[in-house]
Structures are given as C-alpha cells and as structure tokens.
Design a protein around this motif. Structure first.
Motif, PDB file in Angstrom:
ATOM      1  N   ILE A  97      55.707  36.929  10.105  1.00  0.00           N
ATOM      2  CA  ILE A  97      54.333  36.824  10.868  1.00  0.00           C
ATOM      3  C   ILE A  97      53.623  38.284  10.962  1.00  0.00           C
ATOM      4  O   ILE A  97      54.465  39.305  10.878  1.00  0.00           O
ATOM      5  N   ALA A  98      52.157  38.085  10.871  1.00  0.00           N
ATOM      6  CA  ALA A  98      51.530  39.214  11.228  1.00  0.00           C
ATOM      7  C   ALA A  98      50.339  39.166  11.855  1.00  0.00           C
ATOM      8  O   ALA A  98      49.878  37.980  11.825  1.00  0.00           O
ATOM      9  N   GLY A  99      49.885  40.086  12.768  1.00  0.00           N
ATOM     10  CA  GLY A  99      48.572  39.797  13.480  1.00  0.00           C
ATOM     11  C   GLY A  99      47.999  41.115  13.638  1.00  0.00           C
ATOM     12  O   GLY A  99      48.343  42.084  13.703  1.00  0.00           O
ATOM     13  N   VAL A 100      46.437  41.130  13.246  1.00  0.00           N
ATOM     14  CA  VAL A 100      45.633  42.299  13.208  1.00  0.00           C
ATOM     15  C   VAL A 100      44.605  42.018  14.008  1.00  0.00           C
ATOM     16  O   VAL A 100      43.900  41.057  14.252  1.00  0.00           O
ATOM     17  N   VAL A 101      44.068  43.261  14.648  1.00  0.00           N
ATOM     18  CA  VAL A 101      42.809  43.512  15.493  1.00  0.00           C
ATOM     19  C   VAL A 101      42.254  44.748  14.870  1.00  0.00           C
ATOM     20  O   VAL A 101      42.978  45.867  14.677  1.00  0.00           O
ATOM     21  N   SER A 102      40.974  44.543  14.309  1.00  0.00           N
ATOM     22  CA  SER A 102      40.514  45.589  13.682  1.00  0.00           C
ATOM     23  C   SER A 102      38.883  45.619  13.970  1.00  0.00           C
ATOM     24  O   SER A 102      38.403  44.497  14.619  1.00  0.00           O
ATOM     25  N   ALA A 128      55.658  28.119   2.258  1.00  0.00           N
ATOM     26  CA  ALA A 128      54.277  27.989   2.693  1.00  0.00           C
ATOM     27  C   ALA A 128      53.905  29.167   3.236  1.00  0.00           C
ATOM     28  O   ALA A 128      54.372  30.066   3.577  1.00  0.00           O
ATOM     29  N   ALA A 129      52.576  29.160   3.149  1.00  0.00           N
ATOM     30  CA  ALA A 129      51.916  30.442   3.824  1.00  0.00           C
ATOM     31  C   ALA A 129      50.506  29.788   4.378  1.00  0.00           C
ATOM     32  O   ALA A 129      49.930  29.032   4.046  1.00  0.00           O
ATOM     33  N   GLY A 130      50.081  30.716   5.620  1.00  0.00           N
ATOM     34  CA  GLY A 130      48.683  30.461   5.977  1.00  0.00           C
ATOM     35  C   GLY A 130      48.050  31.710   6.860  1.00  0.00           C
ATOM     36  O   GLY A 130      48.807  32.776   7.068  1.00  0.00           O
ATOM     37  N   ILE A 131      46.883  31.723   7.135  1.00  0.00           N
ATOM     38  CA  ILE A 131      46.256  32.807   7.698  1.00  0.00           C
ATOM     39  C   ILE A 131      45.136  32.015   8.497  1.00  0.00           C
ATOM     40  O   ILE A 131      44.370  30.945   8.128  1.00  0.00           O
ATOM     41  N   ALA A 132      45.007  32.651   9.889  1.00  0.00           N
ATOM     42  CA  ALA A 132      43.815  31.994  10.731  1.00  0.00           C
ATOM     43  C   ALA A 132      43.003  33.052  11.295  1.00  0.00           C
ATOM     44  O   ALA A 132      43.735  34.061  11.681  1.00  0.00           O
ATOM     45  N   ILE A 154      45.647  36.121  12.389  1.00  0.00           N
ATOM     46  CA  ILE A 154      47.080  36.260  12.175  1.00  0.00           C
ATOM     47  C   ILE A 154      47.640  35.377  10.721  1.00  0.00           C
ATOM     48  O   ILE A 154      46.625  34.547  10.312  1.00  0.00           O
ATOM     49  N   GLY A 155      48.723  35.458  10.529  1.00  0.00           N
ATOM     50  CA  GLY A 155      49.324  34.962   9.290  1.00  0.00           C
ATOM     51  C   GLY A 155      50.862  34.829   9.323  1.00  0.00           C
ATOM     52  O   GLY A 155      51.490  35.315  10.249  1.00  0.00           O
ATOM     53  N   GLN A 156      51.395  33.916   8.433  1.00  0.00           N
ATOM     54  CA  GLN A 156      52.658  33.594   8.261  1.00  0.00           C
ATOM     55  C   GLN A 156      53.117  32.963   6.884  1.00  0.00           C
ATOM     56  O   GLN A 156      52.445  32.561   6.366  1.00  0.00           O
ATOM     57  N   CYS A 157      54.181  33.870   6.392  1.00  0.00           N
ATOM     58  CA  CYS A 157      54.922  33.118   5.276  1.00  0.00           C
ATOM     59  C   CYS A 157      56.315  32.310   5.836  1.00  0.00           C
ATOM     60  O   CYS A 157      57.005  32.959   6.666  1.00  0.00           O
ATOM     61  N   ARG A 158      56.210  31.098   5.262  1.00  0.00           N
ATOM     62  CA  ARG A 158      57.343  30.220   6.084  1.00  0.00           C
ATOM     63  C   ARG A 158      58.299  29.834   5.272  1.00  0.00           C
ATOM     64  O   ARG A 158      58.192  29.584   4.046  1.00  0.00           O
ATOM     65  N   TYR A 159      59.622  29.768   5.746  1.00  0.00           N
ATOM     66  CA  TYR A 159      60.740  29.050   5.410  1.00  0.00           C
ATOM     67  C   TYR A 159      61.219  28.209   6.450  1.00  0.00           C
ATOM     68  O   TYR A 159      61.420  28.751   7.244  1.00  0.00           O
ATOM     69  N   PRO A 160      61.012  26.688   6.380  1.00  0.00           N
ATOM     70  CA  PRO A 160      61.334  26.037   7.502  1.00  0.00           C
ATOM     71  C   PRO A 160      62.908  25.651   7.903  1.00  0.00           C
ATOM     72  O   PRO A 160      63.782  25.724   6.896  1.00  0.00           O
ATOM     73  N   THR A 161      63.002  25.892   9.239  1.00  0.00           N
ATOM     74  CA  THR A 161      64.578  25.744   9.775  1.00  0.00           C
ATOM     75  C   THR A 161      64.455  24.692  10.656  1.00  0.00           C
ATOM     76  O   THR A 161      65.481  24.130  11.051  1.00  0.00           O
ATOM     77  N   ALA A 162      63.435  24.235  11.045  1.00  0.00           N
ATOM     78  CA  ALA A 162      63.215  22.914  12.001  1.00  0.00           C
ATOM     79  C   ALA A 162      62.057  22.303  11.543  1.00  0.00           C
ATOM     80  O   ALA A 162      61.281  22.797  10.894  1.00  0.00           O
ATOM     81  N   GLY A 163      62.049  21.034  11.887  1.00  0.00           N
ATOM     82  CA  GLY A 163      60.764  20.386  11.423  1.00  0.00           C
ATOM     83  C   GLY A 163      60.961  19.821   9.860  1.00  0.00           C
ATOM     84  O   GLY A 163      62.251  19.527   9.612  1.00  0.00           O
ATOM     85  N   SER A 164      60.228  19.940   9.199  1.00  0.00           N
ATOM     86  CA  SER A 164      60.204  19.526   7.552  1.00  0.00           C
ATOM     87  C   SER A 164      59.348  20.417   6.791  1.00  0.00           C
ATOM     88  O   SER A 164      58.825  21.409   7.562  1.00  0.00           O
TER      89      SER A 164
END
Length: 505
Positions: free
Chosen positions: A4-9, A31-35, A69-79
């Motif tokens: 995970i990563a979060g940035v304020v700039s 999976a990966a995502g950015i908001a 914020i962003g995340q790259c994911r390997y699932p260990t809960a859910g699907s």
C-alpha cells in the motif's frame, strides 16, 4: 499480503503512486488500484493484473489530484474477483477511500455488526471493505455535532482498534480533507513514512516498505509505530497520535524471511542483514549436524535465499555457486494458487546449470519450505542435472501452522511440516538430508539487526497467535471456507458465528 502507498503533495500524484506500486509489486501480483482526490471528488481505477498492465495512459490521465492512495494485492481473504480489488470507497461520512494490508480475524463478526447495529451494507466478502465501513462508522460517531478534525479522526481510530482484531496497515483519504494512515496495535504488518522537499512544498509518502520511499527520492523519516495514527491534511500539515491502549511491537517474522525486499528496513531492522544472520546461524547448525567434508558446493534457490546462502558458504568455508538461473518473468510460485500450477511454474521459473551439479554433493539453501511442492521439484531438478547427493537447508524453521494475518498459507493440510517430523519432510521432498533453522536463531537474526525488537509474530512457526483470538474452531472454519470457495451467504455466516438474527436494541 499486499503493498500500500498514500501520498499528499502540492503536485499531481498519479505517477508517484504508480511508481510506488511498481516498487511494491513483490507484495502482490493479483490486482492493483489507485484512487486520487481533487477537491471533493475521487478518481479511481483498479483491476486484476500487474501494475504495469492495469494502468494505461488513459487511466493515468483520469487520476486527477494532489492526494491519493494505491494498492497492489494478493488476496488472503475474500476472493480474487476484480470487484474486491482495492481501494474501496464509501460516500458517507464525507467520502472515504481505503487500502489495507493485512487480514482481519474477526471480519465475519464485524460484517454482521455492520448489518445489525451500524446499518451499513457490505457488498463483498473482503475484510478490507468491512474495515473501511468500521472506520467510516467510527468517524461518523466521532463527528456527530462536531467538525471533522484530527482529534475526531484519532478518536475514531481508537474506537476501531477496540473493535477490530487481526493485522492491518491502512492508508485512507477523506475527500477534500487529507490522508489518514494507521497500524494495528501489534505492528504485525509494516508501514513507514517519508518526506520529500520540492519547489512546491513538502510531499509525504506512506508505504508498506522503505524501498518505496528511497526508490522515489523520499527521505525515510520513521516507521509508523504500532497503534499509531498519522494524519496529513491537503495543505501538508502532519499530526500523529497513539490511539491504542496497550500497543506492543510484534513484527511478522516471515516478512524478514521471504515477503519483504532485501533492501528494505522494517521497524529499524535491515531485511538484508537479517538474512545474512540467518545464514550465519544456519551454518552453525549445519556444523553441528553434518560433516562439511561431505558437501562440495553451496547453492541458493533464487532470489530470497541468496544473502543467507552467501553468508552460510563463507562461514562453512565452502564453494558458493549459482546452480539455478531464474526466469524473472514468472511470478512467485509461493503466491500462485493451486499445487499443479506451482509445480509447473517451478520448471518454467528455474533452470539448472548441469556443469555445476554433475557428480557433486550439493547443499541447496532456500528461504523456507511451505507446501513442499517447490522444494520437491528443485531436488528432482538437481538430480536430473547430475547431482550425486542433495542436502536441503531452510533459512526458516518448519512452517507448521496457518498464518491468519495476511499470508496465504491458511490450511494445515497444505503445510508439509504440519504433523511431520523433519525426517518425514526430508523423505517427502526426496532430499538425502534436510536441516531447518531453529526458531530462536531466526528471532536472533532479526534482533541482531535491531536489538529493540524483542517480540515477534511467528505463528506459522510456533502456533502462538499474538492477537489471542485464534481457536481451533477458527482454523477449522477458514480451512472449510478454502475447500468450499463458494461464498457463504449472510445466514450461514451468522449461524457459524452463533449470532442472533434479532434486530439490535
């Protein structure tokens, strides 16, 4: 396991978050995502796949704003379905997006509480969506009749700590307000803070590992301590507060064995130097148990075991050789679902150099042995290449118990060391001899890098779950869920948790 990563700039952050996720890609390849956030509006893109494949130019252009914020994911809960890719979003209160690394051990119960008491709907089987809704509810409670400010956020995190069990490192953003980051009271999953001075002002980056900070030119400031919350507003003002009642640092030992990049520093302990020490202590054990005159050459299983193997060979005064060449375009086999896929991928990922094996007694060193599938294939590859004798060494102790804090080893039946002696494991992987690291030596390896670390989350080795809420029934339930992947409906979950279906008072 996730990054995970979060940035304020004061500048656009889309490229910065993307680059941070590339540096954290080893933590999750599913999976990966950015908001991002501009004014009161969020912009989000997420999908299954590697970071480089999820984000195209058109996606990056749509991610507007100076906070994200962003995340790259390997699932260990859910699907592993795309709908459970992160970040997650809720519109009330204020609008919040969240990304989470870890695993909640009481997420099923919390999901029911959300339904019965908090009147919140959870749309997936992701514990991260549950965590977001707990946070949203507690922020709503903390701000009833009051304005949103850091004190209210810290009060909300304190309430969250009292409700939530398990491991969690979190980055969350509140629309038009700022970035919130916090860590569970045991500090099981890592989280650190960095700053970068630019012409436009100070940039802040919160990330899972220090390598993400250093790789982007940020100065490492410190780790987020267990139970702490940090808030950075949109103008770059930072405040922090301890929000847990009795925080105690228990970093995950498996981070140092395998998960983290060797160039990272976690809670003040260099991962690289910890792995060197693992090799040194493993060499001491091999000296006690084997005649080193029976070993011609020492070889690592690329890549995580390399530092330990180099130190081990030096300590034993044995020749070090690279006997396996790695195809770097194949993902980590430990993270791949299904035994058959892992077995096939081992042969695709590694290729033996026959001249280094032919007629030799070879000591192979791996970072750990989890399911044993990879180890068995590697031993066979060494024999096929002409090895006269194959001794297998693990820089980690036997993995005997499920990890419930965010690593994908949830069932006992999948662990080769569960219910077996070392001799039985040796026969299973078809090696001529096998030696494991001692648990005390593993802990010493990390403490040598930072003596202030005195306690560890090492449940996969010793069965001691630091959160104190893991029972045999809990392990049975997650094993059943793994063997029956169809999602349970809410009635089934309530029944398993023995919760009343009557409305809350």
């Amino acid at each position: 396991m996730c990054g995970i990563a979060g940035v304020v700039s004061q500048n656009p952050v889309n490229q910065l978050i993307y680059d941070a996720l590339l540096l954290l890609q080893h933590r999750g390849q599913d999976a990966a995502g950015i908001a991002t956030n501009q004014g009161n509006k969020f912009y989000m893109h997420k999908a299954n796949g590697l970071v480089r494949d999820v984000f195209r130019t058109r996606n990056m252009r749509s991610l507007l704003g100076n906070m994200g914020i962003g995340q790259c994911r390997y699932p260990t809960a859910g699907s592993s379905s795309e709908e459970e890719a992160q970040p997650f979003y809720v519109n009330a209160p204020f609008g919040i997006t969240l990304a989470h690394n870890g695993n909640l051990t009481n997420w099923e119960q919390l999901k029911i509480e959300m339904f019965r008491n908090d009147r919140r709907h959870i749309n997936t089987n992701s514990d991260s969506e549950v965590l977001l809704n707990v946070l949203a509810h507690e922020i709503q409670q903390a701000t009833l009749g009051y304005s949103l400010d850091p004190a209210a956020l810290f009060k909300a995190v304190a309430s969250l700590h009292r409700r939530v069990r398990g491991s969690y490192a979190v980055v969350a953003q509140i629309a038009g307000f700022g970035l919130l980051a916090f860590r569970d009271p045991y500090g099981i999953r890592p989280l650190c803070l960095g700053v970068n001075e630019t012409d436009a002002g100070t940039e802040y980056l919160v990330a899972s590992e220090s390598v993400a900070l250093e790789g982007l030119g940020f100065r490492f400031v410190r780790d987020v301590i267990p139970g702490e919350a940090i808030f950075i507003d949109v103008d770059g003002n930072m405040t922090s507060q301890q929000c847990a009642d009795n925080p105690v640092l228990n970093p995950c030992a498996f981070e140092f064995v395998y998960l983290a990049r060797p160039d990272s520093v976690i809670d003040g302990a260099s991962v690289y130097h910890s792995r060197l020490k693992m090799g040194e202590y493993l060499a001491d054990k091999i000296k006690r148990e084997f005649s080193t005159g029976d070993i011609d050459v020492v070889m690592p299983i690329p890549d995580s075991a390399r530092p330990s193997t180099i130190e081990l060979a030096l300590k034993l005064n044995l020749d070090y050789r690279e006997g396996f060449i790695k195809n770097r375009y194949i993902g980590r086999t430990f993270l791949m679902p299904g035994q058959a896929i892992r077995r096939k991928s081992v042969r695709q990922k590694l290729n033996a150099i026959g001249s280094e094996f032919k007629g030799k007694s070879v000591l192979l060193v791996d970072d750990s042995i989890v399911r044993g599938t990879t180890s068995r294939e590697i031993v066979q590859m060494a024999r096929d290449a002409g090895a006269r004798r194959v001794i297998f060494a693990s820089a980690a102790p036997p993995v005997k118990f499920p990890n419930v804090y965010g690593i994908d080893m949830p069932t006992r039946s999948e662990l080769i060391a569960y219910g077996r002696t070392d001799e039985e494991v040796c026969r299973e992987i078809t090696a001529d001899a096998l030696v494991y690291q001692d648990l005390d030596a593993l802990k010493r390896s990390i403490s040598d890098a930072n003596p202030s670390i005195r306690q560890f989350e090492a449940s996969c080795f010793d069965g001691n779950y630091v959160t104190g809420d893991i029972s045999r029934d809990y392990l049975d339930r997650i094993e059943y869920a793994r063997g029956n992947p169809e999602p349970a409906n809410d009635d089934m979950v309530r029944s398993q948790l023995n919760l009343s279906l009557a409305p809350a008072d």
